[in-house]
Design a protein around this motif. Sequence first.
Motif, PDB file in Angstrom:
ATOM      1  N   TYR A  17       1.087  -1.265  -0.216  1.00 18.62           N
ATOM      2  CA  TYR A  17       0.028   0.218   0.270  1.00 18.62           C
ATOM      3  C   TYR A  17       0.914   1.366   0.010  1.00 18.62           C
ATOM      4  CZ  TYR A  17      -3.657   3.673   1.254  1.00 18.62           C
ATOM      5  OH  TYR A  17      -4.506   4.275   1.611  1.00 18.62           O
ATOM      6  N   SER A  18       2.056   1.475   0.546  1.00 19.90           N
ATOM      7  CA  SER A  18       3.159   2.138   0.700  1.00 19.90           C
ATOM      8  C   SER A  18       3.271   2.825  -0.802  1.00 19.90           C
ATOM      9  CB  SER A  18       4.407   2.106   1.867  1.00 19.90           C
ATOM     10  OG  SER A  18       3.095   1.868   3.350  1.00 19.90           O
ATOM     11  N   SER A  19       3.635   1.354  -0.985  1.00 18.21           N
ATOM     12  CA  SER A  19       4.385   1.697  -2.356  1.00 18.21           C
ATOM     13  C   SER A  19       3.565   2.341  -3.721  1.00 18.21           C
ATOM     14  CB  SER A  19       5.088   0.296  -3.041  1.00 18.21           C
ATOM     15  OG  SER A  19       5.708  -0.509  -2.192  1.00 18.21           O
ATOM     16  N   SER A  20       2.268   1.532  -3.061  1.00 18.70           N
ATOM     17  CA  SER A  20       1.596   2.502  -4.219  1.00 18.70           C
ATOM     18  C   SER A  20       0.638   4.079  -4.116  1.00 18.70           C
ATOM     19  CB  SER A  20       0.022   1.479  -3.966  1.00 18.70           C
ATOM     20  OG  SER A  20      -0.416   1.297  -3.197  1.00 18.70           O
ATOM     21  N   LYS A  21       0.357   4.445  -2.430  1.00 16.83           N
ATOM     22  CA  LYS A  21       0.587   5.675  -2.870  1.00 16.83           C
ATOM     23  C   LYS A  21       1.536   6.407  -3.377  1.00 16.83           C
ATOM     24  CE  LYS A  21      -2.687   6.985  -1.328  1.00 16.83           C
ATOM     25  NZ  LYS A  21      -3.720   6.871  -1.671  1.00 16.83           N
ATOM     26  N   ALA A  77      -4.093  -5.496  -7.734  1.00 21.19           N
ATOM     27  CA  ALA A  77      -4.365  -7.514  -7.750  1.00 21.19           C
ATOM     28  C   ALA A  77      -3.206  -8.203  -6.022  1.00 21.19           C
ATOM     29  CB  ALA A  77      -3.375  -7.715  -8.703  1.00 21.19           C
ATOM     30  N   ASP A  78      -2.211  -7.823  -5.998  1.00 22.73           N
ATOM     31  CA  ASP A  78      -1.423  -8.543  -5.081  1.00 22.73           C
ATOM     32  C   ASP A  78      -2.255  -8.334  -3.061  1.00 22.73           C
ATOM     33  OD1 ASP A  78       0.202  -9.582  -7.068  1.00 22.73           O
ATOM     34  OD2 ASP A  78       1.840  -7.847  -6.323  1.00 22.73           O
ATOM     35  N   MET A  79      -2.581  -6.693  -3.053  1.00 21.87           N
ATOM     36  CA  MET A  79      -2.956  -6.263  -2.057  1.00 21.87           C
ATOM     37  C   MET A  79      -5.145  -7.412  -2.266  1.00 21.87           C
ATOM     38  SD  MET A  79      -2.007  -2.221  -1.434  1.00 21.87           S
ATOM     39  CE  MET A  79      -2.328  -2.144  -3.706  1.00 21.87           C
ATOM     40  N   ASP A  80      -4.918  -7.002  -3.190  1.00 23.66           N
ATOM     41  CA  ASP A  80      -7.048  -7.378  -2.965  1.00 23.66           C
ATOM     42  C   ASP A  80      -6.582  -9.019  -2.686  1.00 23.66           C
ATOM     43  OD1 ASP A  80      -9.346  -7.151  -4.288  1.00 23.66           O
ATOM     44  OD2 ASP A  80      -9.107  -9.243  -5.205  1.00 23.66           O
ATOM     45  N   ARG A  81      -5.468 -10.029  -2.946  1.00 20.60           N
ATOM     46  CA  ARG A  81      -5.347 -11.283  -2.668  1.00 20.60           C
ATOM     47  C   ARG A  81      -5.312 -11.344  -1.407  1.00 20.60           C
ATOM     48  NH1 ARG A  81      -0.845 -13.303  -1.945  1.00 20.60           N
ATOM     49  NH2 ARG A  81       0.368 -11.808  -3.523  1.00 20.60           N
ATOM     50  N   LEU A  82      -4.307 -10.138  -0.799  1.00 18.18           N
ATOM     51  CA  LEU A  82      -3.919 -10.141   0.792  1.00 18.18           C
ATOM     52  C   LEU A  82      -4.751  -9.414   1.660  1.00 18.18           C
ATOM     53  CD1 LEU A  82      -0.490  -8.588   0.158  1.00 18.18           C
ATOM     54  CD2 LEU A  82      -0.738 -11.255   0.901  1.00 18.18           C
ATOM     55  N   TRP A  83      -6.011  -8.997   1.761  1.00 18.71           N
ATOM     56  CA  TRP A  83      -6.469  -7.989   2.662  1.00 18.71           C
ATOM     57  C   TRP A  83      -7.909  -9.374   2.308  1.00 18.71           C
ATOM     58  CZ3 TRP A  83     -11.612  -8.018   1.061  1.00 18.71           C
ATOM     59  CH2 TRP A  83     -12.442  -7.924   0.064  1.00 18.71           C
ATOM     60  N   ARG A  84      -7.884  -9.998   1.469  1.00 13.71           N
ATOM     61  CA  ARG A  84      -9.214 -10.818   1.670  1.00 13.71           C
ATOM     62  C   ARG A  84      -8.995 -12.367   3.080  1.00 13.71           C
ATOM     63  NH1 ARG A  84     -12.924 -10.169  -2.444  1.00 13.71           N
ATOM     64  NH2 ARG A  84     -12.141  -9.457  -3.957  1.00 13.71           N
ATOM     65  N   SER A  85      -7.316 -12.441   3.373  1.00 11.50           N
ATOM     66  CA  SER A  85      -6.953 -13.584   4.331  1.00 11.50           C
ATOM     67  C   SER A  85      -6.835 -12.967   5.479  1.00 11.50           C
ATOM     68  CB  SER A  85      -4.914 -13.680   3.824  1.00 11.50           C
ATOM     69  OG  SER A  85      -4.738 -13.183   3.559  1.00 11.50           O
ATOM     70  N   ILE A  86      -7.273 -11.246   6.001  1.00 15.07           N
ATOM     71  CA  ILE A  86      -7.317 -10.985   7.086  1.00 15.07           C
ATOM     72  C   ILE A  86      -7.954 -11.175   8.058  1.00 15.07           C
ATOM     73  CG2 ILE A  86      -7.224  -8.327   8.449  1.00 15.07           C
ATOM     74  CD1 ILE A  86      -5.961  -7.671   6.233  1.00 15.07           C
ATOM     75  N   SER A  87      -8.441 -12.243   8.621  1.00 15.64           N
ATOM     76  CA  SER A  87      -9.519 -12.762   9.856  1.00 15.64           C
ATOM     77  C   SER A  87     -10.190 -11.733  10.121  1.00 15.64           C
ATOM     78  CB  SER A  87      -9.043 -13.515  10.380  1.00 15.64           C
ATOM     79  OG  SER A  87      -7.968 -12.408  11.589  1.00 15.64           O
ATOM     80  N   ASN A  88      -9.751 -10.296  11.129  1.00 17.91           N
ATOM     81  CA  ASN A  88     -10.705  -9.497  11.331  1.00 17.91           C
ATOM     82  C   ASN A  88     -11.129  -8.725  10.605  1.00 17.91           C
ATOM     83  OD1 ASN A  88     -10.880  -6.654  12.860  1.00 17.91           O
ATOM     84  ND2 ASN A  88     -10.013  -8.005  14.573  1.00 17.91           N
TER      85      ASN A  88
END
Length: 239
Positions: A17-21, A77-88
């Motif tokens: 996210y920091s890199s994208s911003k 696309a990478d972030m979309d995959r990662l946020w879906r794996s967050i349990s909270n």
Amino acid sequence: MAMAVEGGGGGDLSELYSSSKRMSLKIRYDLERLERLEFSSASSSSLSSSNAVVPGSSDDQATAIRRDINQIQSLCADMDRLWRSISNKPQRDLWKRKVEQVSEEAESFRASLDKYQSRHQKRVQDAQERAELLGRANGDSHVLRIFDEEAQAMESVRRSSRLLEDSFATGVAILSKYSEQRDHLKRAQRKALDVLNTLGLSNSLLRIIERRNRFDKWIKYAGMIVTIVVIIFFWRWTR
């Protein structure tokens, strides 16, 4: 700056996210610089007897911008995959909104670049048609003189752009350092709040700390605005 996330891939997600911003900030600057170059070229051309367009530099810049936009979308696309794996769930919803905002911003950049390239292509085509007409009417020497004047104007704009790029790079480095320091401060603040909660301090004191945090955030935004104003002022002064 993205805050750390507990659970699957939070650290990686914050880094992406920091890199994208940072890349969004660079693309926004590059697009504005490309439009300034377009405006300066059109203004210089209007003073001559033709609006001839010299292709080359702007095409290379547009290609570089499109490459950066593709990279941001790859990060999304990478972030979309990662946020879906967050349990909270609250954190997952927060990251979902953040990723969607970055993705929408990238699409906006792509639309702006497409519009610019459409205008640029039309100007090139018009210039070629005018050059052919002028060549038939006045001979090749007149066309060469027009292109030489345009090339000189473009070179002057490129020199100014290089000076502005140096200033922008300095500003980005400063903001990046500030973001890293803010990340460290946020982690320290969270630890301090945990300690305060453990000690059972009153809610009123916690609210005072939260108000101070919001005040620090406004200071950060003010610093960013001042940096941008200084860069714009420097660019106008060097023109």
